[in-house]
Motif scaffolding. Structure first.
Motif, PDB file in Angstrom:
ATOM      1  N   LEU A 549       0.843  -1.195   0.000  1.00 58.50           N
ATOM      2  CA  LEU A 549       0.000   0.000   0.000  1.00 58.50           C
ATOM      3  C   LEU A 549       0.877   1.243   0.000  1.00 58.50           C
ATOM      4  CD1 LEU A 549      -1.185  -2.110   2.497  1.00 58.50           C
ATOM      5  CD2 LEU A 549      -3.230  -0.833   1.815  1.00 58.50           C
ATOM      6  N   TYR A 550       0.227   2.400  -0.172  1.00 61.93           N
ATOM      7  CA  TYR A 550       0.952   3.670  -0.173  1.00 61.93           C
ATOM      8  C   TYR A 550       0.958   4.273   1.236  1.00 61.93           C
ATOM      9  CZ  TYR A 550       0.583   3.509  -5.257  1.00 61.93           C
ATOM     10  OH  TYR A 550       0.670   3.145  -6.560  1.00 61.93           O
ATOM     11  N   VAL A 551       2.095   4.847   1.627  1.00 64.70           N
ATOM     12  CA  VAL A 551       2.217   5.559   2.906  1.00 64.70           C
ATOM     13  C   VAL A 551       1.981   7.048   2.641  1.00 64.70           C
ATOM     14  CG1 VAL A 551       3.715   6.147   4.840  1.00 64.70           C
ATOM     15  CG2 VAL A 551       3.847   3.876   3.809  1.00 64.70           C
ATOM     16  N   ILE A 552       1.034   7.625   3.358  1.00 70.44           N
ATOM     17  CA  ILE A 552       0.749   9.063   3.178  1.00 70.44           C
ATOM     18  C   ILE A 552       1.067   9.873   4.429  1.00 70.44           C
ATOM     19  CG2 ILE A 552      -0.996   8.679   1.415  1.00 70.44           C
ATOM     20  CD1 ILE A 552      -3.123   9.022   3.532  1.00 70.44           C
ATOM     21  N   GLU A 553       1.335   9.193   5.553  1.00 71.29           N
ATOM     22  CA  GLU A 553       1.692   9.923   6.779  1.00 71.29           C
ATOM     23  C   GLU A 553       2.478   8.998   7.679  1.00 71.29           C
ATOM     24  OE1 GLU A 553      -0.437  12.051  10.580  1.00 71.29           O
ATOM     25  OE2 GLU A 553      -1.451  12.155   8.625  1.00 71.29           O
ATOM     26  N   GLU A 554       3.650   9.460   8.137  1.00 67.16           N
ATOM     27  CA  GLU A 554       4.502   8.634   8.970  1.00 67.16           C
ATOM     28  C   GLU A 554       3.940   8.503  10.380  1.00 67.16           C
ATOM     29  OE1 GLU A 554       8.825   9.426   8.580  1.00 67.16           O
ATOM     30  OE2 GLU A 554       8.132  11.237   7.543  1.00 67.16           O
ATOM     31  N   ASP A 555       4.557   7.618  11.121  1.00 63.50           N
ATOM     32  CA  ASP A 555       4.247   7.474  12.539  1.00 63.50           C
ATOM     33  C   ASP A 555       4.726   8.730  13.272  1.00 63.50           C
ATOM     34  OD1 ASP A 555       3.877   6.790  15.127  1.00 63.50           O
ATOM     35  OD2 ASP A 555       4.961   4.899  15.057  1.00 63.50           O
ATOM     36  N   LYS A 556       3.807   9.389  13.982  1.00 63.01           N
ATOM     37  CA  LYS A 556       4.145  10.623  14.710  1.00 63.01           C
ATOM     38  C   LYS A 556       4.560  10.346  16.145  1.00 63.01           C
ATOM     39  CE  LYS A 556       3.041  13.358  11.311  1.00 63.01           C
ATOM     40  NZ  LYS A 556       4.044  14.200  10.634  1.00 63.01           N
ATOM     41  N   GLY A 557       4.815   9.090  16.454  1.00 64.86           N
ATOM     42  CA  GLY A 557       5.214   8.748  17.809  1.00 64.86           C
ATOM     43  C   GLY A 557       4.122   8.088  18.608  1.00 64.86           C
ATOM     44  N   ASP A 558       2.955   7.902  17.988  1.00 66.01           N
ATOM     45  CA  ASP A 558       1.854   7.278  18.713  1.00 66.01           C
ATOM     46  C   ASP A 558       1.625   5.833  18.305  1.00 66.01           C
ATOM     47  OD1 ASP A 558       1.032   7.775  16.185  1.00 66.01           O
ATOM     48  OD2 ASP A 558      -0.779   8.900  16.706  1.00 66.01           O
ATOM     49  N   GLY A 559       2.509   5.286  17.415  1.00 65.99           N
ATOM     50  CA  GLY A 559       2.410   3.867  17.041  1.00 65.99           C
ATOM     51  C   GLY A 559       1.468   3.585  15.895  1.00 65.99           C
ATOM     52  N   TRP A 560       1.049   4.612  15.139  1.00 69.98           N
ATOM     53  CA  TRP A 560       0.129   4.432  14.018  1.00 69.98           C
ATOM     54  C   TRP A 560       0.713   5.070  12.768  1.00 69.98           C
ATOM     55  CZ3 TRP A 560      -4.388   1.609  14.452  1.00 69.98           C
ATOM     56  CH2 TRP A 560      -4.804   1.289  15.741  1.00 69.98           C
ATOM     57  N   THR A 561       0.509   4.422  11.626  1.00 69.35           N
ATOM     58  CA  THR A 561       0.945   4.926  10.328  1.00 69.35           C
ATOM     59  C   THR A 561      -0.267   5.037   9.423  1.00 69.35           C
ATOM     60  OG1 THR A 561       3.122   3.919  10.563  1.00 69.35           O
ATOM     61  CG2 THR A 561       2.440   4.530   8.338  1.00 69.35           C
ATOM     62  N   ARG A 562      -0.357   6.142   8.707  1.00 71.86           N
ATOM     63  CA  ARG A 562      -1.492   6.356   7.820  1.00 71.86           C
ATOM     64  C   ARG A 562      -1.140   5.866   6.411  1.00 71.86           C
ATOM     65  NH1 ARG A 562      -4.495  12.204   7.127  1.00 71.86           N
ATOM     66  NH2 ARG A 562      -6.314  11.493   5.905  1.00 71.86           N
ATOM     67  N   ILE A 563      -2.008   5.035   5.831  1.00 70.11           N
ATOM     68  CA  ILE A 563      -1.743   4.437   4.518  1.00 70.11           C
ATOM     69  C   ILE A 563      -2.963   4.614   3.634  1.00 70.11           C
ATOM     70  CG2 ILE A 563      -0.136   2.755   5.493  1.00 70.11           C
ATOM     71  CD1 ILE A 563      -2.375   0.680   5.260  1.00 70.11           C
ATOM     72  N   ARG A 564      -2.777   4.339   2.336  1.00 73.48           N
ATOM     73  CA  ARG A 564      -3.865   4.445   1.372  1.00 73.48           C
ATOM     74  C   ARG A 564      -3.806   3.241   0.436  1.00 73.48           C
ATOM     75  NH1 ARG A 564      -2.865   9.297  -1.853  1.00 73.48           N
ATOM     76  NH2 ARG A 564      -3.894  10.473  -0.209  1.00 73.48           N
ATOM     77  N   ARG A 565      -5.014   2.705   0.180  1.00 69.65           N
ATOM     78  CA  ARG A 565      -5.107   1.596  -0.774  1.00 69.65           C
ATOM     79  C   ARG A 565      -5.458   2.143  -2.147  1.00 69.65           C
ATOM     80  NH1 ARG A 565      -8.004  -1.638   1.940  1.00 69.65           N
ATOM     81  NH2 ARG A 565      -6.440  -3.220   2.414  1.00 69.65           N
ATOM     82  N   ASN A 566      -6.446   2.989  -2.224  1.00 68.48           N
ATOM     83  CA  ASN A 566      -6.807   3.661  -3.475  1.00 68.48           C
ATOM     84  C   ASN A 566      -7.354   5.036  -3.112  1.00 68.48           C
ATOM     85  OD1 ASN A 566      -9.589   3.245  -2.721  1.00 68.48           O
ATOM     86  ND2 ASN A 566      -9.392   1.134  -3.484  1.00 68.48           N
ATOM     87  N   GLU A 567      -7.973   5.678  -4.061  1.00 69.17           N
ATOM     88  CA  GLU A 567      -8.436   7.037  -3.855  1.00 69.17           C
ATOM     89  C   GLU A 567      -9.466   7.154  -2.739  1.00 69.17           C
ATOM     90  OE1 GLU A 567      -7.357   9.817  -5.091  1.00 69.17           O
ATOM     91  OE2 GLU A 567      -5.826   8.784  -6.261  1.00 69.17           O
ATOM     92  N   ASP A 568     -10.240   6.092  -2.494  1.00 71.75           N
ATOM     93  CA  ASP A 568     -11.318   6.152  -1.522  1.00 71.75           C
ATOM     94  C   ASP A 568     -11.011   5.423  -0.231  1.00 71.75           C
ATOM     95  OD1 ASP A 568     -12.893   7.660  -3.199  1.00 71.75           O
ATOM     96  OD2 ASP A 568     -13.763   5.884  -4.170  1.00 71.75           O
TER      97      ASP A 568
END
Length: 593
Positions: A549-568
């Protein structure tokens, strides 16, 4: 040199001179009193002048005094106020050391002068009385001598007259003897009074008057000395404040020397810096190939930032983002066919901004300031939020101090019931605790916004989605749209584009108008799922082991990473469940080994 011997006959002139001396002293007192009034008036005018130009509290003027030149001016005002205080000191010292003392001295001097001249007049009256007695005895002696002489002549005439009887002659003789005796008695009385008068006169001119005039001379000399001492004190009072006045002037000079033009220039930057970057170069648009027309990522008319042309409906056109927002650049992702994108756009449900976004747009339109200062540029917004957090922390500390004081008082009441009822403080203690809790929640809200601006934490709505599972399916689109609205600009604020969109038909009853979707965050890398994750909470996304998948936001120190599968489809997954491969060229990306 003595007034008693030199001015023995100038009693009246001395009386006039001493009165003139007292008048001179009173005139000097009046002069000093008017000087004190001038000093007080001058000090008051200086204080009013300093107060007039003092910055008003909680006003824009107070913020201007961050600059060193304004600080120097403020120091000048303060030193001027201190300088005015020294003039008040001069007035007070002149009043206490000169006016009050001389006023008492004048009263004493008048009493002493009155006493001396009373003694002088008493001596004069005594010598005049003696002189009158002498004159009276002298006239009586003279009269008795004349009477005796006439009686003797009458006796001799009667004795020579042969026609006069012996009895008449004897009577005339006895009358003549009696007159002679009276003349002798008057002579003796006159001689005695004369001797007494001469003695009194010598005492008067050589003893009494010299002593009285000597005392008057000493009194007058003390008056002259006292007025001289007062004049010295007059000068000394001024001299005493010269060092402090000098310090005030030195303070003004020091404040002037502390002016730093470079520091003021830096403060101007901090005050007005927006945090945005200037736009990049505009790429050439080739109109000779209409079907292959591309728009630069940095074009002022580009509304996406990905180089993608998307259809517009309803005649809407997004406002220019420059110079109010900086476009994010990221590696271009593989594009889907335009027809597929168009079909997907036509079949997708219209998205409506959340009520918070609408409310923010309306408040900006009406001129109101949003609570989170989202109408400000990033740097200015960060300052305002930091200031608000500091104010809330001060209020919290104040309430905590009050709570501690009430608690101590309650303990005292518990130990000494006669001093008061402990239960009477429970209501106040509960009220203070509630205030502290409210202030803490308010501070946490502003700290979250501050962290969002500074990049320490993810956006407010995203963090709420990760930490809370209370959102239901019906509110999810609204929350997502709010999050996208917050992510649409680097500082989480509204852009001119959003304001223009909210101005158009935002208050329709059924919200039928469509709003353009916010620009999605660019991908900064890819990731591979190491384990299967079933995202059940709102804001998370499910992944299958081995999925890329695509990474759109790194882990900010809270143990979560924001990712994207497709546009929606996008959301958060635990960082430990994926292996992240960041693009080194992506802005803000970190290097992972």
């Amino acid at each position: 040199m003595s007034w008693g011997t030199e001015l023995w006959d100038q009693f009246d002139n001395l009386e006039k001179h001493t009165q003139w001396g007292i008048d001179i002293l009173e005139k000097y007192i009046k002069f000093v009193k008017e000087r004190t009034e001038i000093e007080l008036s001058y000090a008051k005018q200086l204080r009013n002048l300093s107060k007039k130009y003092q910055p008003k509290k909680n006003s824009k003027e107070e913020e201007e005094y961050r600059y060193t030149a304004c600080k120097a001016f403020l120091s000048t005002l303060n030193e001027t106020n201190d300088y005015a205080g020294q003039h008040e000191v001069i007035s007070e010292n002149l009043t206490a050391q000169i006016i009050a003392g001389l006023a008492r001295y004048v009263q004493e001097l008048k009493q002493e002068r009155k006493s001396h001249f009373h003694d002088g007049r008493k001596a004069q009256q005594h010598i005049e009385t003696c002189w009158k007695q002498l004159e009276s005895s002298k006239r009586r002696f003279e009269r008795d001598c004349k009477e005796a002489d006439r009686a003797q002549q009458y006796f001799e005439k009667m004795d020579a007259d042969i026609n006069v009887t012996k009895a008449d002659v004897e009577k005339a003789r006895q009358q003549a003897q009696m007159r002679h005796q009276m003349a002798e008695d008057s002579k003796a009385d006159y001689s005695s009074i004369l001797q007494k008068f001469n003695h009194e006169q010598r005492e008067y001119y050589h003893t009494h008057i010299p002593n009285i005039f000597q005392k008057i001379q000493e009194m007058e000399e003390r008056r002259v000395v006292r007025i001289g001492e007062s004049m010295k004190t007059y000068a000394e009072v001024d001299r005493q404040v010269i060092p402090i006045v000098g310090k005030c002037l030195d303070g003004i000079v020091k404040a002037a020397e502390s002016i730093d033009e470079k520091n003021d220039s830096q403060l101007v930057i901090e005050a007005y810096k927006s945090g945005f970057e200037p736009p990049g170069d505009i790429e050439f648009e080739d109109y000779t190939q209409p079907m292959k027309r591309t728009v630069s990522d940095n074009s002022l008319s580009n509304s996406r930032g990905e180089g993608k042309a998307e259809p517009k409906f309803g005649g809407k056109s997004k406002g220019k983002l420059w110079p109010f927002i900086k476009k994010n650049k990221s590696p271009k992702q593989p594009k889907e066919p335009l027809s597929h994108r168009f079909n997907e756009f036509m079949t997708s449900k219209p998205k409506i901004h959340c009520f918070r976004s609408l409310k923010r747009g309306l408040s900006l339109k009406l001129g109101a300031t949003p609570e989170d200062f989202s109408n400000l540029p990033p740097e200015q917004r960060r300052k305002k939020l930091q200031q608000k957090v500091d104010e809330l922390n001060k209020e919290i500390q104040k309430e905590m101090d009050q709570r501690d004081a009430i608690t101590k008082m309650k303990d005292v009441y518990l130990k000494n019931p006669q001093m008061g009822d402990p239960a009477s403080l429970d209501h106040k203690l509960t009220e203070v605790s509630q205030n502290i809790e409210k202030l803490r929640l308010e501070a946490q809200k502003f700290e979250a916004w501050l962290a969002e601006v500074e990049g320490r934490l993810p956006a407010r709505s995203d963090q709420a989605r990760r930490q809370s599972g209370l959102y239901d399916a019906q509110t999810a689109p609204t929350v997502n749209n709010c999050a996208q609205a917050r992510e649409s600009s680097p500082d989480g604020s509204y852009t001119e584009e959003q304001s223009q969109e909210n101005e158009v038909k935002v208050l329709t009853a059924d919200f039928d108008d469509e709003f353009d979707d916010e620009e999605p965050l660019p991908a900064i890398g890819t990731c591979k799922a190491l384990y299967t994750f079933d995202g059940q909470n709102e804001g998370t996304i499910s992944v299958v082991e081995g999925e890329t998948l695509y990474v759109i936001e790194e882990d900010k120190g809270d143990g979560w990473t924001r990712i994207r599968r497709n546009e929606d489809e996008e959301g958060y997954v635990p960082t430990s469940y994926v292996e992240v491969y960041l693009d080194k060229n992506a802005k803000g990306a970190k290097t992972y080994i």
